[in-house]
Scaffold this active site. Structure first.
Site, PDB file in Angstrom:
ATOM      1  N   HIS A 113       0.813  -1.213   0.000  1.00  0.00           N
ATOM      2  CA  HIS A 113       0.000   0.000   0.000  1.00  0.00           C
ATOM      3  C   HIS A 113       0.852   1.271   0.000  1.00  0.00           C
ATOM      4  CE1 HIS A 113      -3.286   2.636   1.849  1.00  0.00           C
ATOM      5  NE2 HIS A 113      -3.866   2.101   0.793  1.00  0.00           N
ATOM      6  N   LYS A 115       3.210   4.460  -1.146  1.00  0.00           N
ATOM      7  CA  LYS A 115       3.317   5.377  -2.286  1.00  0.00           C
ATOM      8  C   LYS A 115       4.624   6.148  -2.121  1.00  0.00           C
ATOM      9  CE  LYS A 115      -1.339   4.789  -1.755  1.00  0.00           C
ATOM     10  NZ  LYS A 115      -2.015   4.262  -0.555  1.00  0.00           N
ATOM     11  N   ASP A 120      17.007   9.880  -8.620  1.00  0.00           N
ATOM     12  CA  ASP A 120      18.463  10.100  -8.557  1.00  0.00           C
ATOM     13  C   ASP A 120      19.017   9.977  -7.142  1.00  0.00           C
ATOM     14  OD1 ASP A 120      18.626  10.426 -11.289  1.00  0.00           O
ATOM     15  OD2 ASP A 120      18.532  12.611 -11.209  1.00  0.00           O
ATOM     16  N   HIS A 293      -9.144  11.141   1.446  1.00  0.00           N
ATOM     17  CA  HIS A 293      -8.216  10.024   1.272  1.00  0.00           C
ATOM     18  C   HIS A 293      -6.922  10.253   2.049  1.00  0.00           C
ATOM     19  CE1 HIS A 293      -5.659   7.128  -1.138  1.00  0.00           C
ATOM     20  NE2 HIS A 293      -6.759   6.415  -0.965  1.00  0.00           N
ATOM     21  N   LYS A 295      -3.981  10.773   4.975  1.00  0.00           N
ATOM     22  CA  LYS A 295      -3.497  10.057   6.155  1.00  0.00           C
ATOM     23  C   LYS A 295      -2.421  10.931   6.798  1.00  0.00           C
ATOM     24  CE  LYS A 295      -4.167   6.871   2.599  1.00  0.00           C
ATOM     25  NZ  LYS A 295      -5.594   6.728   2.702  1.00  0.00           N
ATOM     26  N   ASP A 300       0.816  19.190  18.851  1.00  0.00           N
ATOM     27  CA  ASP A 300       1.433  20.404  19.391  1.00  0.00           C
ATOM     28  C   ASP A 300       2.024  21.256  18.264  1.00  0.00           C
ATOM     29  OD1 ASP A 300       0.576  19.722  21.892  1.00  0.00           O
ATOM     30  OD2 ASP A 300       2.477  18.849  22.536  1.00  0.00           O
TER      31      ASP A 300
END
Length: 409
Positions: A113, A115, A120, A293, A295, A300
């Site tokens: 899952h 991404k 380089d 979508h 996350k 603080d």
């Protein structure tokens, strides 16, 4: 990964596909040696086709290009799409493709899952945004609200090592890993900013709960404010307990959850927790503009995280995930401003008066739900512990779409 703080980094927040895709495609177009991408979803829509063209062009000018997609998240890539990449020299790998039964995908558990993109060995992108057109506004009312970060500095060296190691585990071997690392980039990236960063992953071997531990530690140590924006929210008992404790000791704890979900079960599951959270003082906001979508979270004035991990059983106990945890006041302030705007302009705050009255059935359901949350990390361990397969597709790809060889990831 060692989960250590690495200083001297620049971290830039990218919101939605409008900010993310131009930056990513520009990085690929300017790549000189190497592009490595891991993504859960790659579709053959306008975004996928633009990525296809950018990767082909990079490979044709001599850049080493590695692309890994998940077999569940990206099940319908055509032979022509794959062959267009592999014939140009792009190495395409499919994580645990699986077989369909009566047209249904059954390989639901233990998905790749993450991404991640590294260019380089000096620039990295980490977040929750897939390569699909539903991350841009012109997709319509189902376009997704999401976040990623672009990173430069010493932390990119760790991320680069991680993605190269993932390829090596897929069958290339440690000798290849060491040679590729020496050839691809400088051993250490020079400082590029002031942010301290940890690259935190979750797998089903040695790092089974690292991301959740970072969340719990941040909530436990918070003294002023916690904001969590998470698409799929059904965390374990310990996370729920830390949120409730923080709210009761006076911390301003806020959750941004889906109000217009892409799957109705997502909202139903999260809403089962509302009574427990609201009565402890946690504030809940439902994002009603379009599907959420993201996350992301902050605590603080310094701590923030962005990544691929939801706060649900799949992400916390099954999937392969990757987040960055950032310790930097400027980044935290920017994230805070973005999430405050989201709550102010596009969310509906849920009040205790909005909830239905407690009933005998609700009390019984609540009791079983809390015990489910308390023990599900152990229960999901009973699921089949197969070793997910990584299928390299070598040019020319077979017409039937099969792989020429199979490795174990």
């Amino acid at each position: 990964m060692g989960n250590r703080w690495v200083g001297g980094n620049r971290v830039e927040l990218l919101e939605n596909g409008e900010q993310f895709f131009p930056r990513v495609f520009d990085a690929i177009r300017h790549a000189q040696r190497e592009v490595i991408i891991e993504t859960f979803i790659l579709f053959e829509d306008k975004v996928g086709k633009e990525l296809h063209g950018a990767l082909r062009a990079a490979a044709q000018r001599g850049v080493k290009v590695d692309l890994m997609v998940d077999g569940f998240g990206s099940p319908d890539l055509s032979d022509e799409f794959i062959e267009g990449l592999t014939s140009a020299g792009v190495k395409v790998r499919v994580f645990d493709p699986g077989q369909r039964f009566l047209g249904q995908r059954l390989n639901v558990f233990r998905r790749m899952h993450r991404k991640i993109m590294v260019v380089d060995g000096t620039r990295a992108f980490v977040g929750g945004i897939n390569f699909s057109a539903d991350h841009v506004m012109d997709f319509g009312p189902k376009a997704k609200q999401d976040y990623a970060v672009e990173l430069a500095g010493p932390i990119v060296t760790e991320i680069h090592r991680f993605v190269l190691r993932a390829i090596a585990i897929g069958g290339k071997g440690h000798g290849w890993f060491r040679r590729r690392l020496r050839a691809a980039a400088p051993h250490d990236n020079a400082p590029a900013g002031d942010a301290e960063v940890q690259f935190v992953t979750r797998d089903n071997r040695r790092h089974t709960n690292d991301i959740e531990r970072h969340y719990r530690a941040a909530i436990r140590s918070a003294r002023q404010r916690i904001v969590i924006a998470n698409a799929y929210f059904f965390p374990g008992y310990r996370l729920i307990k830390e949120m409730r404790r923080a709210a009761r000791r006076g911390v301003d704890v806020r959750l941004i959850l889906q109000g217009e979900p892409d799957m109705q079960i997502v909202k139903t599951a999260a809403s089962m927790l509302y009574h427990h959270l609201l009565h402890a003082g946690v504030r809940i906001y439902e994002y009603c503009e379009r599907p959420l979508h993201g996350k992301v979270a902050l605590a603080d004035e310094q701590w923030s995280t962005v990544g691929s991990s939801n706060l649900d059983p799949l992400s916390l106990s099954l999937n392969l995930e990757a987040n960055v945890v950032v310790r930097d006041r400027a980044f935290n302030q920017l994230m805070s401003e973005r999430l405050d705007r989201l709550m102010r302009d596009h969310c509906q705050q849920i009040q205790t008066s909005d909830l239905t009255e407690w009933s005998g059935w609700r009390l019984v359901r609540s009791f079983f739900l809390f015990h489910l949350l308390r023990w599900y990390p152990s229960w999901v361990g009973w699921l089949p512990r197969h070793a997910p397969r990584l299928h390299p597709l070598e040019a020319p790809a077979p017409r039937g779409g099969g792989a020429t060889q199979t490795d174990t990831a």
